[in-house]
Design a protein around this motif. Sequence first.
Motif, PDB file in Angstrom:
ATOM      1  N   UNK A  27     -92.462 -57.251 -12.822  1.00 43.54           N
ATOM      2  CA  UNK A  27     -92.480 -58.665 -12.448  1.00 43.54           C
ATOM      3  C   UNK A  27     -92.856 -58.840 -10.981  1.00 43.54           C
ATOM      4  N   UNK A  28     -92.315 -57.985 -10.113  1.00 42.59           N
ATOM      5  CA  UNK A  28     -92.639 -58.067  -8.688  1.00 42.59           C
ATOM      6  C   UNK A  28     -94.110 -57.742  -8.449  1.00 42.59           C
ATOM      7  N   UNK A  29     -94.604 -56.709  -9.110  1.00 38.53           N
ATOM      8  CA  UNK A  29     -95.997 -56.319  -8.942  1.00 38.53           C
ATOM      9  C   UNK A  29     -96.938 -57.424  -9.409  1.00 38.53           C
ATOM     10  N   UNK A  30     -96.638 -58.004 -10.560  1.00 33.98           N
ATOM     11  CA  UNK A  30     -97.492 -59.075 -11.076  1.00 33.98           C
ATOM     12  C   UNK A  30     -97.499 -60.278 -10.142  1.00 33.98           C
ATOM     13  N   UNK A  31     -96.335 -60.632  -9.621  1.00 36.64           N
ATOM     14  CA  UNK A  31     -96.251 -61.762  -8.694  1.00 36.64           C
ATOM     15  C   UNK A  31     -97.065 -61.491  -7.430  1.00 36.64           C
ATOM     16  N   UNK A  32     -96.960 -60.269  -6.909  1.00 36.26           N
ATOM     17  CA  UNK A  32     -97.722 -59.919  -5.709  1.00 36.26           C
ATOM     18  C   UNK A  32     -99.223 -59.947  -5.977  1.00 36.26           C
ATOM     19  N   UNK A  33     -99.641 -59.460  -7.130  1.00 38.62           N
ATOM     20  CA  UNK A  33    -101.072 -59.466  -7.468  1.00 38.62           C
ATOM     21  C   UNK A  33    -101.611 -60.888  -7.544  1.00 38.62           C
ATOM     22  N   UNK A  34    -100.894 -61.759  -8.222  1.00 31.99           N
ATOM     23  CA  UNK A  34    -101.347 -63.145  -8.361  1.00 31.99           C
ATOM     24  C   UNK A  34    -101.388 -63.835  -6.997  1.00 31.99           C
ATOM     25  N   UNK A  35    -100.377 -63.574  -6.178  1.00 30.62           N
ATOM     26  CA  UNK A  35    -100.362 -64.163  -4.843  1.00 30.62           C
ATOM     27  C   UNK A  35    -101.497 -63.663  -3.977  1.00 30.62           C
ATOM     28  N   UNK A  36    -101.758 -62.359  -4.028  1.00 32.04           N
ATOM     29  CA  UNK A  36    -102.852 -61.784  -3.251  1.00 32.04           C
ATOM     30  C   UNK A  36    -104.211 -62.293  -3.697  1.00 32.04           C
ATOM     31  N   UNK A  37    -104.397 -62.386  -4.993  1.00 34.10           N
ATOM     32  CA  UNK A  37    -105.670 -62.896  -5.523  1.00 34.10           C
ATOM     33  C   UNK A  37    -105.879 -64.339  -5.092  1.00 34.10           C
ATOM     34  N   UNK A  38    -104.806 -65.150  -5.119  1.00 32.52           N
ATOM     35  CA  UNK A  38    -104.912 -66.547  -4.704  1.00 32.52           C
ATOM     36  C   UNK A  38    -105.287 -66.675  -3.231  1.00 32.52           C
ATOM     37  N   UNK A  39    -104.868 -65.713  -2.403  1.00 28.92           N
ATOM     38  CA  UNK A  39    -105.195 -65.737  -0.972  1.00 28.92           C
ATOM     39  C   UNK A  39    -106.620 -65.261  -0.685  1.00 28.92           C
ATOM     40  N   UNK A  40    -107.270 -64.642  -1.668  1.00 30.26           N
ATOM     41  CA  UNK A  40    -108.642 -64.181  -1.464  1.00 30.26           C
ATOM     42  C   UNK A  40    -108.830 -62.686  -1.459  1.00 30.26           C
TER      43      UNK A  40
END
Length: 319
Positions: A217-230
């Motif tokens: 869950x933490x990894x998925x959240x970080x991936x989505x957040x990073x992708x949203x930032x560019x």
Amino acid sequence: MVATACPFLRRALLYVPASSTRMLYKSLSLSCDTVIYDLEDSVTHYAKIDARDALNQHLSQLTERPASISEIAIRVNNARSPYLEKDLRLAASIPLVDTVVVPKVNTIGDLRTVSHFLKNYENKYYKEIRTKPVRVIALIESARAVMNLSNICQGPRLNGVIFAAEDFALDLSLTRTPDMTEFLYARSAIVTAARVENVPSVIDLACTLYKGGDELAQLEEECRGGKALGFNGKQCIHPSQVKTVQRLFSPTEKEVEWAVRVNIASKKATAAKIGAWTLDNKMIDAPVSARAAEIVKKAGECGIDVDGLREKWKDEEPQ
């Protein structure tokens, strides 16, 4: 001059300690965009030379890159380290090594130092065996580096930048929190500076949680957040993270279908000399069309059936 293109799909970049014979051997069976053999942080000072020798032996016996690995890289020691020159000579001497990852880059001078050594080795000693120059990825780990991003992103051979959160937190005395708001300025600054100089790969921080029950869950959240930032990829510290990272840094089925529809209708709008138009009651203009084209391109690189979607939506029209 900054490298303007990257032939590799860098979504997951997995670190493999060069000091571990077991992990070196296991790395050959992994399916991962980029494998980074590490001579820096994961290797103690007393094991640096042995680790380099072990990595040399490991890489020298390879006649070709494993089909499941797109890029082989080496994280060398930093530009002020006494180990740097021999680390770079190893990288230049192995034709299958595509890239070096340079830690603790604080100024463009660090990249010039690395490029100088690589150029000397490539031209003087390994000209006959290297078909292309070694690329460079810079690790951004300090406040000074963030303040110098504009110049760093103009560095020679530069083909990517990576945000190293743990060292950055140490430098600024930050406390890492689950939502990572303390890193927002640095992460946004890195993406922005890289885009200005057309640096093709911008890689986000590593998720340090990889076991315990909450890691996915933490990894998925970080991936989505990073992708949203560019960011277009993420560092991995364990093989169990790779599949999730590569999935989440690939376009989703919904994103690709939307992008294909926009792409098809956009070409028809251009032919009809229509500027802005709508799709699903949302305005589509030049920037949105360009974004859709990027998604379609990346989807093809990720092995998604773009042609099938083009056939499905061939009759899409601008509204």
